[in-house]
Design a protein around this motif. Structure first.
Motif, mmCIF file in Angstrom:
data_model
loop_
_atom_site.group_PDB
_atom_site.id
_atom_site.type_symbol
_atom_site.label_atom_id
_atom_site.label_comp_id
_atom_site.label_asym_id
_atom_site.label_seq_id
_atom_site.Cartn_x
_atom_site.Cartn_y
_atom_site.Cartn_z
ATOM 1 N N SER A 76 29.220 43.620 31.217
ATOM 2 C CA SER A 76 30.647 43.402 30.959
ATOM 3 C C SER A 76 30.855 42.491 29.750
ATOM 4 C CB SER A 76 31.317 42.794 32.192
ATOM 5 O OG SER A 76 31.185 43.636 33.308
ATOM 6 N N LEU A 77 30.033 41.449 29.636
ATOM 7 C CA LEU A 77 30.160 40.537 28.497
ATOM 8 C C LEU A 77 29.822 41.243 27.186
ATOM 9 C CD1 LEU A 77 28.525 37.299 29.975
ATOM 10 C CD2 LEU A 77 30.939 37.641 29.465
ATOM 11 N N VAL A 78 28.781 42.078 27.208
ATOM 12 C CA VAL A 78 28.379 42.793 25.991
ATOM 13 C C VAL A 78 29.420 43.834 25.604
ATOM 14 C CG1 VAL A 78 26.651 44.345 25.007
ATOM 15 C CG2 VAL A 78 25.922 42.368 26.333
ATOM 16 N N LEU A 127 31.991 39.805 23.886
ATOM 17 C CA LEU A 127 31.788 38.363 24.014
ATOM 18 C C LEU A 127 30.327 37.960 23.858
ATOM 19 C CD1 LEU A 127 34.154 37.643 27.045
ATOM 20 C CD2 LEU A 127 34.605 37.230 24.629
ATOM 21 N N LEU A 128 29.413 38.925 23.932
ATOM 22 C CA LEU A 128 27.986 38.628 23.844
ATOM 23 C C LEU A 128 27.293 39.761 23.116
ATOM 24 C CD1 LEU A 128 25.862 36.534 24.893
ATOM 25 C CD2 LEU A 128 25.514 38.048 26.847
ATOM 26 N N GLU A 129 26.402 39.402 22.190
ATOM 27 C CA GLU A 129 25.649 40.420 21.471
ATOM 28 C C GLU A 129 24.490 40.933 22.325
ATOM 29 O OE1 GLU A 129 24.319 38.773 17.828
ATOM 30 O OE2 GLU A 129 26.329 38.548 16.964
ATOM 31 N N VAL A 130 24.079 42.168 22.038
ATOM 32 C CA VAL A 130 22.993 42.775 22.807
ATOM 33 C C VAL A 130 21.711 41.961 22.658
ATOM 34 C CG1 VAL A 130 21.529 44.818 23.022
ATOM 35 C CG2 VAL A 130 23.985 45.085 22.679
ATOM 36 N N ARG A 131 21.428 41.519 21.448
ATOM 37 C CA ARG A 131 20.188 40.768 21.216
ATOM 38 C C ARG A 131 20.189 39.446 21.982
ATOM 39 N NH1 ARG A 131 17.132 40.377 15.379
ATOM 40 N NH2 ARG A 131 15.275 39.281 16.113
ATOM 41 N N SER A 132 21.360 38.830 22.129
ATOM 42 C CA SER A 132 21.446 37.584 22.899
ATOM 43 C C SER A 132 21.349 37.840 24.395
ATOM 44 C CB SER A 132 22.766 36.862 22.594
ATOM 45 O OG SER A 132 22.864 36.543 21.223
ATOM 46 N N ALA A 133 21.683 39.065 24.821
ATOM 47 C CA ALA A 133 21.658 39.387 26.246
ATOM 48 C C ALA A 133 20.256 39.713 26.746
ATOM 49 C CB ALA A 133 22.583 40.566 26.526
ATOM 50 N N LYS A 169 29.695 45.762 56.045
ATOM 51 C CA LYS A 169 31.127 45.679 55.749
ATOM 52 C C LYS A 169 31.930 45.075 56.893
ATOM 53 C CE LYS A 169 32.205 49.023 52.148
ATOM 54 N NZ LYS A 169 32.972 50.240 51.800
ATOM 55 N N LEU A 170 31.399 45.151 58.102
ATOM 56 C CA LEU A 170 32.068 44.515 59.238
ATOM 57 C C LEU A 170 31.867 43.006 59.237
ATOM 58 C CD1 LEU A 170 31.185 47.042 62.090
ATOM 59 C CD2 LEU A 170 33.366 46.815 60.878
ATOM 60 N N ILE A 171 30.844 42.540 58.497
ATOM 61 C CA ILE A 171 30.558 41.100 58.458
ATOM 62 C C ILE A 171 31.297 40.438 57.297
ATOM 63 C CG2 ILE A 171 28.720 39.378 58.261
ATOM 64 C CD1 ILE A 171 26.813 41.497 59.405
ATOM 65 N N ILE A 172 31.129 40.956 56.086
ATOM 66 C CA ILE A 172 31.748 40.353 54.903
ATOM 67 C C ILE A 172 31.904 41.405 53.821
ATOM 68 C CG2 ILE A 172 29.559 39.631 53.879
ATOM 69 C CD1 ILE A 172 32.871 37.648 53.778
ATOM 70 N N GLN A 173 32.974 41.271 53.034
ATOM 71 C CA GLN A 173 33.171 42.079 51.833
ATOM 72 C C GLN A 173 33.593 41.137 50.714
ATOM 73 O OE1 GLN A 173 35.429 45.809 52.285
ATOM 74 N NE2 GLN A 173 35.189 45.630 54.513
ATOM 75 N N LEU A 174 33.010 41.332 49.541
ATOM 76 C CA LEU A 174 33.253 40.434 48.416
ATOM 77 C C LEU A 174 33.973 41.152 47.290
ATOM 78 C CD1 LEU A 174 29.877 38.481 48.112
ATOM 79 C CD2 LEU A 174 31.886 37.931 49.478
ATOM 80 N N ASP A 175 34.797 40.381 46.583
ATOM 81 C CA ASP A 175 35.454 40.862 45.367
ATOM 82 C C ASP A 175 34.623 40.375 44.185
ATOM 83 O OD1 ASP A 175 37.101 41.772 43.426
ATOM 84 O OD2 ASP A 175 38.842 40.538 43.948
ATOM 85 N N ARG A 176 33.657 41.200 43.762
ATOM 86 C CA ARG A 176 32.720 40.773 42.715
ATOM 87 C C ARG A 176 33.368 40.697 41.342
ATOM 88 N NH1 ARG A 176 29.653 43.454 46.526
ATOM 89 N NH2 ARG A 176 27.761 42.331 47.178
ATOM 90 N N GLN A 177 34.568 41.213 41.186
ATOM 91 C CA GLN A 177 35.263 41.107 39.903
ATOM 92 C C GLN A 177 35.659 39.668 39.590
ATOM 93 O OE1 GLN A 177 38.566 43.785 40.048
ATOM 94 N NE2 GLN A 177 37.296 45.629 39.881
ATOM 95 N N VAL A 178 35.699 38.808 40.622
ATOM 96 C CA VAL A 178 36.067 37.410 40.399
ATOM 97 C C VAL A 178 35.017 36.722 39.533
ATOM 98 C CG1 VAL A 178 36.473 35.194 41.533
ATOM 99 C CG2 VAL A 178 37.401 37.285 42.528
ATOM 100 N N ILE A 179 33.713 36.924 39.858
ATOM 101 C CA ILE A 179 32.649 36.287 39.072
ATOM 102 C C ILE A 179 32.667 36.807 37.644
ATOM 103 C CG2 ILE A 179 30.169 35.848 38.969
ATOM 104 C CD1 ILE A 179 29.989 36.433 41.924
ATOM 105 N N THR A 180 32.806 38.119 37.488
ATOM 106 C CA THR A 180 32.860 38.709 36.147
ATOM 107 C C THR A 180 34.061 38.193 35.371
ATOM 108 O OG1 THR A 180 31.819 40.683 37.063
ATOM 109 C CG2 THR A 180 32.799 40.883 34.882
ATOM 110 N N ILE A 236 28.578 29.355 34.252
ATOM 111 C CA ILE A 236 27.372 29.275 33.421
ATOM 112 C C ILE A 236 27.401 30.360 32.351
ATOM 113 C CG2 ILE A 236 24.862 29.522 33.436
ATOM 114 C CD1 ILE A 236 24.835 28.260 36.198
ATOM 115 N N PHE A 237 27.819 31.567 32.727
ATOM 116 C CA PHE A 237 27.883 32.672 31.777
ATOM 117 C C PHE A 237 28.990 32.491 30.748
ATOM 118 C CE2 PHE A 237 25.516 35.750 34.635
ATOM 119 C CZ PHE A 237 24.509 35.962 33.718
ATOM 120 N N LYS A 238 29.937 31.598 31.044
ATOM 121 C CA LYS A 238 31.138 31.495 30.209
ATOM 122 C C LYS A 238 30.842 30.892 28.835
ATOM 123 C CE LYS A 238 35.805 29.542 30.451
ATOM 124 N NZ LYS A 238 36.700 28.676 31.229
ATOM 125 N N ASP A 239 29.838 29.997 28.765
ATOM 126 C CA ASP A 239 29.563 29.270 27.522
ATOM 127 C C ASP A 239 28.719 30.147 26.599
ATOM 128 O OD1 ASP A 239 29.161 27.473 25.527
ATOM 129 O OD2 ASP A 239 28.472 25.839 26.827
#
Length: 615
Positions: free
Chosen positions: A109-111, A115-121, A213-224, A73-76
């Protein structure tokens, strides 16, 4: 003693079997009661700990289930340049990932990457503010078992939604027309020589992360990465498998352990070999590190588990709080929390509550956690809606200061953009508070939230409808219209907005000055029943769910009850008895009596707990 002669001496002569004195029994009971109450406090803290852990795991589950969709969604960029679409994207993405900090980090990260202007963000930041309030609304639904609890809890949860929606309705057009917040943030960034700082202190996560952390750990860089157009991230799992990577020299490859060499076998090493190679060194230790399941499967498993834990903790918390806050204790706590300062400093009490809300949110590092923890207290009546409002506004400010500190940790080339976005978030909440708090008559969110609470207490299914419409259906519809172009959006949206404003004005005049309206518009009775009341829909839903299958009502407000008895009693006595029955003898419960004096009330036998349309 008035006893037989054989027992007369035992009344006066001491013996080993003599019963303890009443004073001794009373002191023993008090010690026992004090011990039981003191033992409940560690249990309360333990339940609160697991409650926060369940919220963290719930956020991870939503990110696994919808994180890559959020990145797409953020890509467009063409969509994000439309302010209305940007607002809706912010709502949908935050609802999908259940974390405003994740959405904000993607925006930064987009700004910073250009890839994205501040005013659009800025509109997207406004949308994340709305989307993050869905968590405490879900928490409020867990208190649907008791009518009064649900009424207060839902009102306390939706006061955050009402504030955000009203602020957006005013500030989004102002930002599009003038760029006010963007200019203010730019002036602050250029005026101060801001240096790169450290990460924001994670005070609460120090306690909860060892468990989560014993239950789940995520790589949040994937979404970004997906949001920034890195196609390599699309095939990577959000479930983190390697927790430590590092640069090693080619000469030390022979000394690396077997697990690291297995990770190297999947790499396509260049020829000739470089001097340093990035390799995976240490594997993560959580439940799903070696599960070999898809992200969606893991997300659904975590979603079911975290919701079950959340419901259990919340039910136990409410029961424990009810047992602790009894009698004089409840009255004292309620008085301390809800009492204003003495004259002429009474107006300062709300602003003091804002500081408390901001400080507590800074400590727990999450506005969702703080407002969700407030919800059960509002539900049992300890915190009033008027006091919960400034606490929630302070929580909004607290979460922006945390984002500011996190922005200070950005690299030098990304620092200005990161701080500017964080400041826009800060100014949005400050301007919203200036609009909807200082003057008592402008505190519209309190009245809106109270009306929503009354509605959901009367029709409990309305809470689910509210969640679906406000956080899913309406944003999706607006996003679709914005993608179709400005002409389509204006053509459909303008009549809808016009009708909404007209209905609001007519309702306002009907309540305050009906004489200024035409005779036909002084009430909505000329409309069909389904257009002016939820009762027809309630009957359909009640019939479909089988909640109240013991009798059918014919007509709008007619009933043919079996064994119904009508008695004409004193209205004051009946009202007091009705309040006592519905208050469950809790001293801090308050109930607004809906019955009218002199109107007979039919009570259907067996339907006392069925909260449908009152007869």
């Amino acid at each position: 003693c008035g006893l037989p002669v054989s027992l007369h001496n035992s009344c006066h002569s001491p013996s080993t079997s003599e019963k303890p004195k009443p004073d001794m029994e009373l002191s023993t009971n008090r010690v026992r009661e004090l011990f039981i109450n003191c033992s409940k406090i560690p249990l309360l803290l333990l339940l609160l700990f697991f409650f926060v852990c369940s919220l963290d795991t719930l956020s991870s589950a939503f990110q696994l289930a919808g994180g890559k969709v959020a990145g797409d969604i953020f890509k467009d960029n063409a969509v994000l340049s439309n302010p209305v679409a940007g607002l809706v994207v912010g709502i949908l993405v935050t609802v999908l990932v259940q974390s405003s900090s994740t959405s904000t980090s993607i925006i930064v990260s987009l700004v910073s990457s250009g890839l994205l202007e501040v005013r659009s963000a800025v509109p997207i930041i406004m949308g994340t503010n709305i989307g993050t309030s869905v968590t405490n609304t879900i928490v409020a639904m867990m208190q649907a078992g008791e009518r009064n609890d649900f009424k207060r809890a839902f009102a306390g949860a939706t006061i955050h939604d009402c504030f955000n929606w009203l602020s957006v309705l005013v500030l989004l057009p102002m930002e599009v027309a003038t760029g006010l917040m963007t200019h203010l943030a730019h002036i602050v960034v250029t005026s101060f020589n801001i240096q790169t700082g450290e990460d924001a202190p994670e005070l609460l996560k120090v306690i909860t992360e060892p468990v989560t952390k014993l239950i789940i750990q995520l790589d949040r860089q994937v979404i970004t990465g997906i949001a920034m157009g890195d196609e390599r991230m699309r095939n990577r799992s959000l479930v983190k498998k390697w927790c430590h990577t590092g640069l090693v020299t080619v000469q030390t490859l022979n000394t690396i352990n077997v697990s690291t060499l297995s990770s190297l076998s999947s790499l396509s090493l260049p020829d000739p070999l470089p001097h340093h190679i990035t390799v995976n060194i240490q594997k993560c230790r959580h439940l799903f590190a070696d599960a070999h399941l898809s992200d969606l499967t893991v997300g659904l498993i975590l979603l079911a588990g975290s919701l079950a834990l959340l419901c259990t903790c919340l039910v136990l918390l409410v029961k424990l709080l009810n047992s602790l806050l009894q009698g004089q204790v409840a009255k004292v706590i309620q008085k301390v929390i809800n009492t204003d300062l003495p004259y002429p400093f009474g107006w300062l009490a709300g602003y003091l509550a804002m500081f408390v809300g901001a400080g507590m949110t800074f400590v727990v590092q999450s506005s969702s956690v703080f407002t969700s923890a407030l919800t059960p207290l509002i539900g049992i009546g300890v915190i009033s809606l008027e006091r919960a409002y400034p606490l929630t506004l302070g929580s909004n400010i607290g979460t922006t200061t945390t984002a500011l500190l996190a922005a200070l940790a950005s690299p030098g080339d990304k620092l200005a953009a990161a701080i500017q976005i964080a400041l826009c978030h800060f100014f949005f909440n400050i301007l919203g508070i200036l609009l909807w708090y200082p003057i008592p008559v402008t505190r519209v969110p309190i009245r809106m939230a109270r009306a929503l609470g009354e509605r959901t207490a009367k029709y409990r299914w309305f809470a689910v409808l509210y969640l679906l419409v406000c956080f899913l259906l309406l944003p999706s519809l607006v996003l679709g219209l914005s993608l179709a172009g400005w002409r389509v959006m204006v053509g459909v949206g303008a009549p809808f907005v016009g009708v909404t404003v007209f209905i609001a004005l007519v309702n306002l005049m009907q309540a305050h000055s009906p004489g200024h309206l035409p005779a036909r518009l002084q009430s909505w009775d000329f409309l069909p029943r389904w257009m002016r009341s939820l009762k027809p829909l309630d009957r359909v839903i009640t019939k479909a769910t089988g909640c109240c299958s013991t009798g059918q009502a014919t007509g709008d407000d007619q009933a043919a009850p079996i064994n119904a008895v009508t008695t004409h009693v004193d209205p004051k006595i009946a009202s007091a008895q009705r309040k006592a029955d519905l208050a469950y003898d809790h001293p801090v419960f308050e109930f607004l009596d809906e019955t009218k004096p002199g109107v007979p009330v039919f009570k259907l036998k067996g339907l006392e707990r069925c909260n449908s349309t009152p007869l």
